[in-house]
Design a protein around this motif. Structure first.
Motif, short mmCIF file in Angstrom:
data_model
loop_
_atom_site.label_atom_id
_atom_site.label_comp_id
_atom_site.label_asym_id
_atom_site.label_seq_id
_atom_site.Cartn_x
_atom_site.Cartn_y
_atom_site.Cartn_z
N ASN A 286 0.81 -1.22 0.00
CA ASN A 286 0.00 0.00 0.00
C ASN A 286 0.84 1.26 0.00
O ASN A 286 0.38 2.32 -0.43
CB ASN A 286 -0.97 -0.02 1.18
CG ASN A 286 -2.15 -0.95 0.92
OD1 ASN A 286 -2.66 -1.01 -0.19
ND2 ASN A 286 -2.55 -1.71 1.93
N LEU B 166 -2.83 5.10 -6.57
CA LEU B 166 -3.81 4.02 -6.66
C LEU B 166 -4.54 3.85 -5.32
O LEU B 166 -4.00 4.22 -4.27
CB LEU B 166 -3.12 2.70 -7.02
CG LEU B 166 -2.35 2.66 -8.34
CD1 LEU B 166 -1.54 1.37 -8.43
CD2 LEU B 166 -3.29 2.78 -9.52
N PRO B 167 -5.75 3.30 -5.35
CA PRO B 167 -6.41 2.99 -4.08
C PRO B 167 -5.60 1.95 -3.31
O PRO B 167 -4.97 1.08 -3.91
CB PRO B 167 -7.76 2.41 -4.52
CG PRO B 167 -7.94 2.82 -5.94
CD PRO B 167 -6.57 2.95 -6.53
N GLN B 168 -5.64 2.03 -2.00
CA GLN B 168 -4.94 1.04 -1.20
C GLN B 168 -5.62 -0.32 -1.35
O GLN B 168 -6.84 -0.41 -1.47
CB GLN B 168 -4.88 1.48 0.26
CG GLN B 168 -4.05 2.75 0.44
CD GLN B 168 -3.70 2.99 1.89
OE1 GLN B 168 -3.42 2.07 2.64
NE2 GLN B 168 -3.70 4.26 2.28
N ARG B 169 -4.82 -1.38 -1.37
CA ARG B 169 -5.31 -2.74 -1.61
C ARG B 169 -5.51 -3.48 -0.29
O ARG B 169 -4.57 -3.56 0.51
CB ARG B 169 -4.32 -3.53 -2.45
CG ARG B 169 -3.98 -3.03 -3.85
CD ARG B 169 -4.99 -2.29 -4.58
NE ARG B 169 -4.68 -2.22 -6.01
CZ ARG B 169 -5.13 -1.26 -6.79
NH1 ARG B 169 -5.88 -0.30 -6.30
NH2 ARG B 169 -4.85 -1.26 -8.08
#
Length: 494
Positions: free
Chosen positions: A222, A230-233
């Protein structure tokens, strides 16, 4: 202390390829040892160093390489190599240790891996420990630097993190990825390595090096996501996901092949963190301090996006891939040879035609039936090969030793000839060769003659069946490729 005589082994690799020019900048006289000096011919720093041909598995060649040397950097690792790589690494280290002692070398420097004490290590980490012990037992003052995940443009660790984060909306992961890691920026690794040449006295032993951040695997993923916008995974722990299964997953969704992913994942089975900072008393941290994880990621992303990648894990040969060059006349030696040859004459200039040839592969593709190339690449990945995801180091220019998807540049005569050697899984040895020659057309204008050859030396019956089964596909693929390359060159389009 400056002006030392230094030998670097592993200069065609990720770290060695960056270290050699920095040692030159620091005022040292640098010699590099390479089994194939041609792979360094186009390096920007090639004219600033002495390049000698030699194999670390041949004691006499190692002894010649260390003659007159003050400091030896041993940076050869066999991560991703097939066979008993641990035995090969240890043998090479023993040859370096013996030769250094005999030649009166003043210091050996080795880059190893962080690992916990008293635990059963992965084969990859255990091999690095064994190599370090062999060098420490040489009788020559030795500095073994132990680093964890190295973050930088082109590093295998960074590529794995980048692609897993970008491709997957969430990361299925085993419970052991809750272990802690301590990444270090490649610039900081190079700082410690360069400064090790100036360490005087009898400093001898292992020293941990690491960045300022201790993170769990999810934080590593992340941290990349944040820097890449990017969105955190979310991380989904899966207790049944073994290192072997995880390496298969990485093999399918990243450019990192299974043979390299396996040792990288194996190192995550333990907490790999700095346990002592004795190095600070010998080599102070870089001016301004060590680079944090997200700062290292930010720098690597910028380098990747600009295409300014100094060295890459792709430089390492694929496990089990043939390294022998194309024989000058394989039929004369009695080998069975299958060949597909295509020729075209065009009014495109030789310069325009060569520009298209040298830029083949990677993001631009192969000018022929992309679906078939993709399916062949996927099949190669499934069986543990490199597939098509390795891409290229540079989108426009090639040099010997570069990778181009599942090929490696075996020979290049800029403006005239390019030969690529296959590193995908095939029952035999394969090459594809492109050549460009200026010709005078019937109109009196200058044009070009384009020649394209696919060469295959089969291994046994399986190799012959493999070629014969692909003949119909080759008729389409290679015909379209030749026509498209000439058409693109003629139009001036890339």
């Amino acid at each position: 202390m400056s002006g030392r005589r230094i030998l670097v082994t592993g200069a065609t690799g990720y770290v060695g390829g960056r270290l050699a020019p920095r040692l030159v900048e620091a005022g040292h006289s640098v010699r590099v040892l390479a089994r194939d000096p041609g792979r360094l011919r186009d390096a920007a720093w090639a004219d600033d160093v002495e390049i000698v041909k030699g194999d670390l598995e041949v004691p006499d060649e190692v002894r010649r390489a260390v003659e007159g040397i003050d400091v030896v950097y041993h940076l050869v690792h066999a991560m991703g190599a097939g066979g008993d790589f641990a035995k090969a690494e240890l043998l090479q280290a023993q040859h370096v240790a013996a030769a250094a002692r005999q030649a009166g070398v003043q210091r050996i420097v080795y880059l190893s891996g962080l690992h916990p004490e008293g635990e059963r290590l992965s084969k990859h980490l255990a091999s690095r420990v064994a190599v370090g012990e062999a060098l420490l037992g040489s009788g020559v003052p030795t500095i073994v630097l132990e680093a964890g995940i190295v973050i930088g443009s082109g590093s295998a660790s960074f590529e794995m993190i980048r692609h897993l984060t970008e491709v997957l909306p969430y990361m299925p992961a085993p419970r052991w990825v809750r272990n802690f890691v301590q990444p270090i920026a490649v610039r900081d690794v190079l700082h410690y390595l360069v400064e090790a040449a100036a360490v005087s006295g009898d400093v001898h032993g292992t020293f941990d090096i690491g960045g300022p951040d201790v993170l769990r695997y999810g934080q590593v993923m992340n941290g990349y996501a944040v820097e890449a916008g990017l969105p955190q995974r979310p991380i989904a722990p899966l207790p049944v996901l073994t290192p072997w299964l995880a390496s298969q997953w990485v093999n399918l969704v990243t450019p990192v092949p299974r043979a390299i992913a396996m040792p990288l994942i194996g190192s995550l089975l333990h907490d790999c963190v700095v346990e002592e900072r004795r190095i600070d008393a010998i080599i102070p941290p870089p001016e301004g301090g060590l680079t944090g994880y997200r700062g290292a990621v930010r720098l690597a992303i910028a380098r990747e996006r600009s295409g300014d990648i100094e060295s890459s894990w792709r430089s390492a040969s694929a496990a089990g891939a043939p390294s022998d060059p194309l024989p000058s006349d394989p039929r004369w030696s009695g080998s069975t040879v299958f060949e597909d040859a295509r020729e075209r004459t065009t009014d495109a200039s030789p310069e325009a035609l060569w520009t298209v040839v040298e830029a083949i592969g990677g993001a631009r593709g192969w000018y022929s039936v992309p679906l078939l190339w993709s399916l062949r690449g996927l099949a190669d990945r499934i069986v543990g090969g490199v597939g098509l995801r390795r891409g290229r180091r540079d989108p426009d220019r090639l040099r010997e030793g570069d990778t181009v998807d599942w090929w490696r540049v075996e020979r290049i005569e800029r403006g005239r000839m390019l030969r690529l050697r296959a590193e995908m899984k095939v029952p035999g040895r394969a090459w594809i060769e492109f050549s460009v020659e200026p010709v005078q057309l019937d109109s009196g204008e200058q044009g070009s003659h384009y020649r394209q050859r696919a060469i295959f030396l089969p291994s046994g019956l399986s190799g012959r069946l493999y070629w014969w089964s692909l003949v119909p596909a080759h008729q389409v693929i290679f015909e379209v490729m030749a026509s498209r390359i000439v058409t693109v060159a003629k139009s001036g389009s890339r």
